[in-house]
Every structure is written in structure tokens, then in C-alpha cells.
Design an enzyme around this catalytic site. Structure first.
Site, PDB file in Angstrom:
ATOM      1  N   ASP A  63     -53.850 -72.546  62.934  1.00 28.22           N
ATOM      2  CA  ASP A  63     -52.599 -73.297  62.890  1.00 28.22           C
ATOM      3  C   ASP A  63     -52.700 -74.455  63.887  1.00 28.22           C
ATOM      4  OD1 ASP A  63     -50.059 -74.368  63.187  1.00 28.22           O
ATOM      5  OD2 ASP A  63     -49.020 -72.428  63.196  1.00 28.22           O
ATOM      6  N   LYS A 118     -46.719 -81.588  62.436  1.00 28.55           N
ATOM      7  CA  LYS A 118     -46.033 -82.425  63.439  1.00 28.55           C
ATOM      8  C   LYS A 118     -46.504 -83.885  63.532  1.00 28.55           C
ATOM      9  CE  LYS A 118     -43.915 -78.997  66.409  1.00 28.55           C
ATOM     10  NZ  LYS A 118     -44.296 -77.615  66.146  1.00 28.55           N
ATOM     11  N   PHE A 138     -46.640 -69.189  67.742  1.00 24.61           N
ATOM     12  CA  PHE A 138     -45.466 -69.694  67.020  1.00 24.61           C
ATOM     13  C   PHE A 138     -45.937 -70.357  65.740  1.00 24.61           C
ATOM     14  CE2 PHE A 138     -42.404 -72.913  65.777  1.00 24.61           C
ATOM     15  CZ  PHE A 138     -41.236 -72.180  65.778  1.00 24.61           C
TER      16      PHE A 138
END
Ligand SMILES: *Cc1c(COP(=O)(O)O)cnc(C)c1O
Length: 408
Positions: free
Chosen positions: A222, A249, A137
Site C-alpha cells: 500500500d 494521495k 492504515f
């Protein structure tokens, strides 16, 4: 009508229905705890989806953001500010394991934008092919979505930017077979987050590094979810040198900020005019990022993530309805013996815990790194009762499906 019903009604009438109905209306938070509009208290094992590294209303974050906003809130990228350069330097130092790595940072306001910057950077190699992984994702904007394999997310938005090959995650042979001399970049998460905390076999990232090197491709890692201390290390990929590293995040502890870090020559691929952002690198966001990093250092939160994660994993696994527990630090995934993950989340709320289900039989826990021993004790004490409630609710809904003649 209950406070939550009223909030849900106003929400449904005024917000786009992209997330489904909100589960709670939250009004306040402190440490790893949040309170809803009816005064109910919850231990927050979701942490804003791995974002609230310092929990809620941490004084260091409040002070840094408030002071910066009172001094200089936004200036555009025609100018620089001390927090911006300092955070870039600090990130390069963390990537370098204490001594500044040779690299350059591009700041954004989210994870998907960090990946957009990285995707554009890969195009500047003169190649277009990217190899990404099944179950990965990378975000919801068109570029990041093109690199995300999940059909349900992609199909409604086709055509997406092309020349992407997906390979099974954790399979170094499949990766080796897919990467060619035309490949611009290999894109991997060190641990897949949205897939439910999927950990690859040992040596997978190192294999990805050497496969990329063999073909002159960039290795793009990532770490939007795994980065910034989540797994008990600053970066879950520590020990393997990426060319491009994306984070977001946890970086701002709740203040929106992301970063695309290009190392070595990859740091010079984007040149004036190639990319831009109005908000990225905003001094308030950068002050937040600095406060998060300094607080993780000052409070020893990397070690805490490791210790608490181990306790949680072994405590949660003690119930035999848990068939597998995975993860590192405070990034925890567990599999249930039945498709009861949604019921576990609902039962969790009734018992005072915010939990998260990523798939029908998978639970993900990504709590604040400031989680206390008492917060861990509380979840472990309540866990069997949460599972009892959830399994009873799940059996009841199966029984009513059978009575209604529905296929499972
Ligand atoms: C959440 C996530 C993203 C997207 O971040 P947003 O801030 O939601 O755009 C990208 N990559 C990974 C690994 C993520 O977990």
C-alpha cells in the site's frame, strides 16, 4: 463573530460531524502556501495530507485539468480515452523503473477504493486469508477498514469482512509465523503514514516478499501515502517487486484519483464483471495524474524531496524537545518529549504553519514536493518559538487539570 466562528457554525449545521470542527477556512493557495478567509498566510506542511504534490494552483495541473475538461470531461468505462491509457502505461513504466512492467491498472477515485479493488483481487486467488500489520492504515470503507488494525476505527462497524491476521509492523519473524499456505496476501505499507511515519527495519519488505513467495501468497504494498515521489523515489518500495501496488494521495496532485496496479499474474485476477466504478479512470483525473508525473520529472522534484527532507529532519531534530525524527524525503515524523503534539499544531497555526499531529506526542509533515528553500528556512527559524508556545500551553493545561483534580 469572527469569520472562522461563522464558518464553523455553518459547517456544524450542515456537515456531518465526522472530522470535528475545521481549524481554518481556507480560500486560496499558491505553491506551498495557503491563505485563510481573514487573509492570514500559512506555509502548508500538510499538503492536503500528502496529496498536493505540486502544491496549490500549479500552472501545469491547472492547464491539464482545464484543457481536458474543456475537451471531454467524463465518458464512463464503456469507453476509453487517451489520458486513461497513457496514465496506465506511465504508471507501469514507473513501477518497472523505466521499462514497462508487465501488469494492469484499475483506476479509482480514492485510496480506500484502490485498496477495495486490491482486496477483491486477492479473493480471486481462491484464498481468503490476509495478513496485515498493527498500526497500518488502509482506508475507511468496510473492506479497507477490515485490513486496518486500529480498534477505535473498527469496533463501531463490526462485523467487518473477516479472515485477517494482524502482526506487529516491522517484525519479519511475526510475519513468517502468520503466513500460511492458505494466505491470499500479505499487506504492508513501506512506511506507515497514519501511525506517525513509522519506518520498518532495513530488509523488512524484502523479507515480506520471500515469506509471501514461500507460501504462494501475493505481496500487496500500500503506497497510497508513500507513493508518487513522496519519499524521494517514485515508490518507497523500490527494489522489492510487489504483486499488487496501490497508490492514490499524491497521484492527482489534489484531483481525486487512485490506482490498483496488479503485476504479472495478479494483473489478470479481476475479470469482466468482477469489479467496476463509474468515476474511476475519468479522463480529467487521468490528465491530472499525467501532469503530476510530468511535472515531478521536469522540475526534478524527487531530488528536491530528498534534499529538503534531509535539511528538515536535521534542523527539526536540533531542538532537544524532539526525541526522534524519522522518514524519507518529504514524509517526516517526529516524536516530542511530551504529549504536546496538538499544542504544536495550534502554535504552528499562530506562527503561520500548517502542521499535523498523528498521536499525542507525534508530529507528521508531508508538505508539497514544490516546497522552497525559503519555506524550509521559515519553519526551521520558527521551530523553537513554536515549541516554546506549545509547551507553555501544554503545561498550562496540565496545571489546570491538576487544579481541577483530573487524572492525566
Ligand atoms: C490515506 C490512506 C489510505 C486511504 O486513502 P483515502 O483516499 O483517504 O481513501 C489508504 N492507505 C494509506 C497508506 C493511506 O495513507
Amino acid at each position: 463573530m469572527s469569520t472562522l466562528d461563522q464558518a464553523q457554525q455553518r459547517y456544524a449545521a450542515s456537515l456531518m460531524n465526522t472530522f470535528g470542527p475545521p481549524k481554518l477556512q481556507l480560500v486560496r493557495g499558491a505553491g506551498a502556501h495557503v491563505w485563510d478567509a481573514d487573509g492570514n498566510e500559512y506555509v502548508d506542511y500538510l499538503g492536503g495530507i500528502a496529496v498536493n504534490a505540486l502544491g496549490h494552483a500549479h500552472p501545469a495541473l491547472v492547464e491539464a485539468v482545464t484543457t481536458q475538461l474543456q475537451t471531454l470531461g467524463h465518458v464512463s468505462n464503456f469507453f476509453t480515452t487517451e489520458p486513461q491509457v497513457e496514465l496506465a502505461e506511465k504508471l507501469l513504466e514507473l513501477v518497472g523503473g523505466g521499462t514497462a512492467a508487465d501488469g494492469r491498472v484499475f483506476f479509482t477515485s480514492s485510496g480506500t477504493e484502490a485498496n477495495e479493488a486490491a482486496f477483491k483481487l486477492t479473493r480471486r486467488t481462491g484464498r481468503t486469508h490476509v495478513v496485515a500489520t498493527e498500526g497500518g492504515f488502509h482506508g475507511r470503507t468496510m473492506g479497507a477498514l477490515a485490513l486496518t488494525s486500529k480498534e477505535a476505527y473498527r469496533t463501531p462497524f463490526a462485523p467487518l469482512p473477516g479472515d485477517v491476521t494482524f502482526v506487529p509492523y516491522g517484525d519479519a519473524d511475526a510475519l513468517a509465523a502468520a503466513v500460511t499456505d492458505e494466505t491470499a496476501a500479505v499487506l504492508v505499507e513501506p512506511i506507515q503514514g497514519e501511525a506517525g511515519v513509522v519506518v520498518p527495519p532495513a530488509g523488512y519488505l524484502a523479507a515480506a516478499r520471500s515469506i509471501a513467495d514461500e507460501h504462494g501468497a501475493l505481496l500487496w504494498i500500500d503506497e497510497v501515502q508513500t507513493g508518487m515521489g513522496r519519499t524521494g523515489r517514485w515508490f518507497a518500495s523500490e527494489g522489492v517487486r510487489p504483486d499488487v501496488l496501490t497508490v492514490a494521495k499524491g497521484l492527482g496532485g489534489g484531483f481525486p484519483i487512485g490506482a490498483c496496479i496488479g503485476l504479472g499474474e495478479a494483473g489478470a485476477l479481476l475479470q469482466p464483471g468482477n469489479h467496476g466504478t463509474t468515476f474511476g479512470g475519468n479522463p480529467v483525473a487521468c490528465a491530472a495524474g499525467l501532469a503530476v508525473i510530468r511535472t515531478i520529472e521536469a522540475e526534478g522534484l524527487l531530488e528536491r524531496a530528498t534534499v529538503l527532507g534531509e535539511r528538515l529532519r536535521s534542523g527539526l531534530a536540533a531542538d532537544d524537545r524532539v526525541t526522534e525524527v524519522r522518514g524519507a524525503g518529504l514524509m517526516i515524523g517526529l516524536d516530542l518529549s511530551a504529549d504536546a503534539a496538538a499544542e504544536v499544531v495550534a502554535a504552528g497555526l499562530r506562527h503561520g504553519f500548517v502542521l499535523n499531529n498523528t498521536t499525542p506526542a507525534r508530529i507528521r509533515l508531508v508538505p508539497p514536493l514544490v516546497l522552497t528553500d525559503a519555506d524550509v528556512d521559515a519553519l526551521l527559524a520558527a521551530w523553537p518559538a513554536i515549541l516554546d508556545d506549545a509547551y507553555a500551553a501544554s503545561d498550562a493545561s496540565d496545571a489546570s487539570d491538576i487544579a481541577a483534580g483530573k487524572d492525566s
